[in-house]
Scaffold this active site. Sequence first.
Site, short mmCIF file in Angstrom:
data_model
loop_
_atom_site.label_atom_id
_atom_site.label_comp_id
_atom_site.label_asym_id
_atom_site.label_seq_id
_atom_site.Cartn_x
_atom_site.Cartn_y
_atom_site.Cartn_z
N GLU A 161 0.26 -1.22 -0.15
CA GLU A 161 -0.13 0.10 0.13
C GLU A 161 0.65 1.27 0.03
OE1 GLU A 161 -4.26 -1.03 2.08
OE2 GLU A 161 -3.47 -0.78 3.54
N GLU A 235 -6.93 -7.34 -1.68
CA GLU A 235 -6.92 -7.61 -0.38
C GLU A 235 -8.64 -7.52 0.34
OE1 GLU A 235 -5.98 -5.70 3.08
OE2 GLU A 235 -3.16 -6.36 2.59
#
EC number: 3.2.1.23
Length: 603
Positions: A161, A235
């Site tokens: 991320e 995710e």
Amino acid sequence: MSQREGLRADSSHFTLDGVPIQILGGSIHYFRVPRACWRDRLLKLKACGLNTLATYVPWNLHEPVKGMYRFEDQLDLEEYISLAAALDLWVILRPGPYICAELDLGGLPSWLLRDKNMKLRTTYPGFTAAVNSYFDKLIPIVTPLQFSRGGPIIAVQVENEYGSYAKDEHYLTFVKEALMSRGVTELLLTSDNRDGLKCGGVEGVLQTINLQKLSYGAIQYLADMQPQKPLLVMEYWCGWFDVWGEPHHIFSAQDMIAAVKELMDRGISFNLYMFHGGSSFGFTSGAVDFGSYKPQVNSYDYDAPLTESGDYTTKYHLLRDLLGSYQSKLPQLPAVQGRKVYEPVVFSQHMSFWESLRCTDMPFKSNDPVNMENLSVNHNSGQSYGYTLYETSIYRGGALHSRNHVRDKALVFIDKHLIGILDYRTQETAVPHSERERILGLLVENCGRVNFGPALNEQRKGLVGDITLNHTPLKKFTMYSLDMTPNFINRLQSLKWKSTDEKPLYPAFFRGSMAVDGQPRDTFVKLPGWSKGVVFVNGQNLGRHWSVGPQNTLYLPASWLKSGDNQVIVFEEHRAGGKMHFAENPQHCKTIDVSRQPFCTLS
């Protein structure tokens, strides 16, 4: 034998060894699951119809002291990946170096912060040198386990991320090259929520997305960014994490199943985060800070398809039914491991915290307070977790002000008697007047370093600057490191303990015995009437207990118990409530359904 062709992303679908595949993944972190349970949890993942295991690799656990590496026992990554291979599961490896994962400092080791100029997650030379040293140890362990070399690893993630952080345009290239130069040849990918996709890419690396709801056009946004590339939801958040003092999060099973069905029907690959969350044992849980600091609980149940203790849930059964409708035959369900409610533990002995200081290393002395990470302990790697006691002499009373330099919570004592608490909200307390010399003590707890967001570089703990008495900075400190490691807990045994017939002086340690007849079973610990502290069983740190909730129980795995007597020690800051009790299932305070909340942007 010819070399196998690894995962390819050259068209609108993935191919592996030249065959089109859809990745059906689930996240299980080996460091959050007792090693004795690894096989059980992976068998349950496979029996649900999933074909891929995803796991992070926590740098802070593998190199807890600079230059000292741990890849054995609970941290035997090679064995974990090999077990997945033996069960015919593919593996997506997420080695960081930063992983978030709701771990202390996002999985980065706290000794990095000894450098006052440190810039985490950038090409700052102090950071890249540390990453290179770590990767020199880590990557050779996993490269033989790559798919093209006969292993199960089909993809490796580049950092995590980074688009939500994006402090250095050269950083992702550095991490990519650090992996490839050490022999990583499988498909590389990045992982971001929608807001981070624009800044989270690096040339030649597949981008993937993290999300909880399929609305807002997030997947189409990714598809438009990467035309004619396969789509992977790295995710899919089927639950959420908890922080102390707020409700326990749940997420609708029906909403999860509807989303997974849509992904299946559209041929989109996905990874459930988490499939099985487990526990952030000890002091490893992190914190969030988006305007206010909030430490995370030890349970990482995440409202996942498998519970914290590995039980099946409604989500699991619905998911298995759904995935089974796309497959010819699923493996049989592994048997459920029974739990037991043991007889309550009676605490027959106690020891004042002040007595326990005899079990600490030599105290550190300095004119000014020194933050936890810069204490000269652990081979110059400082103190990572637990508590630090700061003591100095005072000769007057008045207003003690923290100047917001307490990280994160301090019990304030005068001559070993509690007079107040300092934290982010309470930064001043009154010191009773006296003209004689007295010892001011501040027992400061690291409640967890922030694991996500721009505050990463500001996560030094303990006292991070001056505190003042009547506007004058205090000086000449003696500091004690109380990281409460197994060695420290073992050293406590050699000291003299008092009978609980005598009134304890808090904070205090309480000692008792837990009787286990026959084969040990999993259980949950609860401490009704107690206030705040830490629980140890046979030297293992289960984690914090805190009456503010929402977590009211701590998971105690059977593999940490033995037949016969088991030693229990509880550190309690304020108030012992009597016996330790046990429960068959976890217990929480008020819950909140995040499927009915606005879109979440964290992971």
